[in-house]
Design an enzyme around this catalytic site. Structure first.
Site, mmCIF file in Angstrom:
data_model
loop_
_atom_site.group_PDB
_atom_site.id
_atom_site.type_symbol
_atom_site.label_atom_id
_atom_site.label_comp_id
_atom_site.label_asym_id
_atom_site.label_seq_id
_atom_site.Cartn_x
_atom_site.Cartn_y
_atom_site.Cartn_z
ATOM 1 N N ASP A 1 -5.632 18.170 -16.041
ATOM 2 C CA ASP A 1 -5.991 16.673 -16.365
ATOM 3 C C ASP A 1 -5.383 16.892 -17.837
ATOM 4 O O ASP A 1 -6.012 17.415 -18.732
ATOM 5 C CB ASP A 1 -7.483 16.738 -16.115
ATOM 6 C CG ASP A 1 -7.915 15.226 -16.778
ATOM 7 O OD1 ASP A 1 -7.296 14.699 -17.567
ATOM 8 O OD2 ASP A 1 -8.843 14.859 -16.530
ATOM 9 N N ARG B 1 0.699 -1.271 0.081
ATOM 10 C CA ARG B 1 -0.153 0.089 -0.112
ATOM 11 C C ARG B 1 0.976 1.393 0.157
ATOM 12 O O ARG B 1 0.515 2.355 -0.352
ATOM 13 C CB ARG B 1 -1.046 -0.286 1.150
ATOM 14 C CG ARG B 1 -1.728 1.197 1.359
ATOM 15 C CD ARG B 1 -2.960 0.841 2.093
ATOM 16 N NE ARG B 1 -3.007 0.204 3.143
ATOM 17 C CZ ARG B 1 -2.570 0.639 4.376
ATOM 18 N NH1 ARG B 1 -2.100 1.946 4.402
ATOM 19 N NH2 ARG B 1 -2.505 0.045 5.338
ATOM 20 N N TYR C 1 -14.550 16.275 -17.873
ATOM 21 C CA TYR C 1 -14.942 14.953 -17.594
ATOM 22 C C TYR C 1 -16.035 15.103 -16.614
ATOM 23 O O TYR C 1 -15.939 15.364 -15.493
ATOM 24 C CB TYR C 1 -13.787 14.068 -17.167
ATOM 25 C CG TYR C 1 -14.378 12.799 -16.664
ATOM 26 C CD1 TYR C 1 -15.012 11.864 -17.852
ATOM 27 C CD2 TYR C 1 -13.998 12.185 -15.515
ATOM 28 C CE1 TYR C 1 -15.601 10.576 -17.311
ATOM 29 C CE2 TYR C 1 -14.535 10.802 -15.198
ATOM 30 C CZ TYR C 1 -15.308 10.169 -16.228
ATOM 31 O OH TYR C 1 -15.604 8.909 -15.920
ATOM 32 N N LYS D 1 -6.660 5.480 -20.235
ATOM 33 C CA LYS D 1 -6.899 5.882 -21.354
ATOM 34 C C LYS D 1 -5.611 5.690 -22.293
ATOM 35 O O LYS D 1 -5.191 4.477 -22.491
ATOM 36 C CB LYS D 1 -7.545 7.226 -21.469
ATOM 37 C CG LYS D 1 -8.594 7.676 -20.540
ATOM 38 C CD LYS D 1 -9.796 6.891 -20.592
ATOM 39 C CE LYS D 1 -10.626 7.021 -19.429
ATOM 40 N NZ LYS D 1 -11.749 6.237 -19.508
HETATM 41 C C1 PLP Z 1 -10.337 13.372 -18.939
HETATM 42 C C2 PLP Z 1 -10.601 12.261 -18.143
HETATM 43 N N1 PLP Z 1 -10.139 12.458 -16.760
HETATM 44 C C3 PLP Z 1 -10.429 11.599 -15.817
HETATM 45 C C4 PLP Z 1 -11.409 10.336 -16.168
HETATM 46 C C5 PLP Z 1 -11.326 9.390 -14.832
HETATM 47 O O1 PLP Z 1 -10.440 8.232 -15.374
HETATM 48 P P1 PLP Z 1 -10.874 6.823 -14.777
HETATM 49 O O2 PLP Z 1 -12.247 6.449 -15.630
HETATM 50 O O3 PLP Z 1 -9.682 5.890 -14.899
HETATM 51 O O4 PLP Z 1 -11.326 6.925 -13.288
HETATM 52 C C6 PLP Z 1 -11.598 10.010 -17.497
HETATM 53 C C7 PLP Z 1 -12.501 8.775 -17.834
HETATM 54 O O5 PLP Z 1 -13.181 9.008 -18.759
HETATM 55 C C8 PLP Z 1 -11.491 11.068 -18.368
HETATM 56 O O6 PLP Z 1 -11.784 10.910 -19.658
#
Ligand code: PLP
Length: 375
Positions: free
Chosen positions: A178, A53, A106, A203
């Site tokens: 992000d 962890r 997102y 992704k």
């Molecule tokens: C731009 C973006 N940020 C964050 C996330 C969240 O990622 P996760 O699905 O691995 O939690 C996504 C998921 O689609 C995303 O497209």
């Protein structure tokens, strides 16, 4: 064993996963360390990590690769992109603080932020972060964190990272980006002044739609970073070794996958626009932030685009090559009607279809779209 290699290009770092050769066997593929616990020596000292962890060599290896690609001193791997994002807000903001978040981002993160902010007494302002005057006007003395997503899912608006970093820093706040859809192939936010970079490793970094992963990279090993490390450790939102192995495997082909998807996406954007379709893609001169994207993004504009069409669900029903599914950044091309998924409160237009371009032949993807758009 990781032999440190200097002065090679990012493609080389990624392809060789930092030149990782197993010390015991010479294997060119790193082993998966599944142990959750590690023995102490005769003097009761730890010779390796203590407990998974806290630290494990397999996620640790993926962290070092992503940190190297983003140009930061350290990275932390998480169980998902959402775990990486929510840990950031929770570690860095206390009740009474204020955060600025993008209007387009997102959607699950936007929803969580509104709920969490209300519950924890953190004021959340959602603004159009492509509008610097709007960001400047939103700043308060209590602003601790500015969050941007660029290009922003699913409209692909592009935010000026360097300019927002200046605004955040002038207010004594941190900037987190992000960068899931840009990937380090196209944009390196730390070099532009960001304090943290976040990836849904689910992704493009992993790239095969078979692992959930999140990643944070810091510009500095400072108090904020220590709080993030502590919270991940305390809550156990860490990336499991099997998943870290899949992420590492994906990272080795990151550059070829992203460059190819990006080239195909750009070609599709051009060809669809030439048919008269409304296309949102930062590589098109008609995109509202095209000049900024050309400055801020290298080697292309990413593998994501959206189109706006009448009767979008009927278009999806006619597609044969594109797969109707959520997510993005995998080898297979996906199409999604985000309005259905996000619901009526979303800023996403109802006629928008999000396209995640994979590694199929450009003509197959285009022909499929053309027949579905004009049956
Ligand atoms: C731009 C973006 N940020 C964050 C996330 C969240 O990622 P996760 O699905 O691995 O939690 C996504 C998921 O689609 C995303 O497209």
């Amino acid at each position: 064993m990781i032999r440190h290699i200097d002065r090679v290009r990012p493609e080389t770092l990624a392809a060789q996963a930092l030149h990782a050769l197993d010390a015991a066997t010479g294997a060119v593929v790193p082993p998966i360390h599944l142990a959750t616990t590690y023995a102490r020596d005769a003097d009761y000292r730890l010779v390796g990590p203590g407990y998974t962890r806290d630290e494990n060599p397999t996620p640790g290896h993926a962290e070092r690769v992503v940190a190297a690609l983003e140009g930061g001193p350290e990275a932390l791997a998480f169980a998902s992109g959402m775990a990486a994002a929510t840990t950031t807000f929770r570690a860095l903001c206390k009740p009474g603080d204020h955060v600025i978040a993008p209007r387009v981002a997102y959607y699950a993160l936007r929803n969580w932020l509104a709920r969490w902010g209300a519950r924890w007494g953190v004021a959340v302002d959602t603004v159009d972060t492509t509008d610097l005057a709007a960001v400047r006007a939103a700043v308060r003395p209590t602003t601790r964190l500015v969050w941007v997503e660029t290009p922003a899912n699913p409209t692909w608006d592009v935010t000026d990272i360097a300019a927002v970093a200046d605004l955040a820093h002038a207010a004594g706040a941190l900037l987190a980006v992000d960068s899931t859809c840009a990937t380090p192939v196209h944009t390196r936010p730390l070099a532009l002044g960001a304090d943290l970079v976040m990836h849904a490793g689910t992704k493009y970094l992993a790239g095969h739609s078979d692992v959930l992963a999140g990643m944070l990279v810091t510009a500095r090993d400072d108090d904020a970073w220590a709080r993030l490390r502590e919270l991940r450790h305390d809550e156990g939102a860490c990336l499991a070794p099997f998943d870290a192995y899949l992420l590492l495997r994906g990272l080795r082909t990151l550059y070829v996958r992203v460059e190819r998807a990006s080239r195909t996406a750009h070609a599709l954007a051009d060809r669809l626009a030439a048919l008269g379709v409304t296309v949102r893609y930062p590589g098109l001169p008609a995109h509202p932030q095209h000049a900024l994207a050309a400055r801020q993004m290298q080697r292309g504009f990413g593998g994501m685009l959206s189109i706006q069409v009448p009767d979008p669900l009927a278009v999806i029903a006619r597609l044969r090559v594109w797969v109707p599914a959520t997510s993005l950044g995998g080898v297979e091309s996906l199409v999604e009607h985000r309005y259905t998924v996000e619901g009526p409160d979303t800023p996403t237009p109802p006629d928008l279809l999000r396209l995640s371009v994979g590694l199929e032949h450009e003509d197959d993807l285009f022909d499929d779209l053309r027949q579905a758009l004009a049956p």
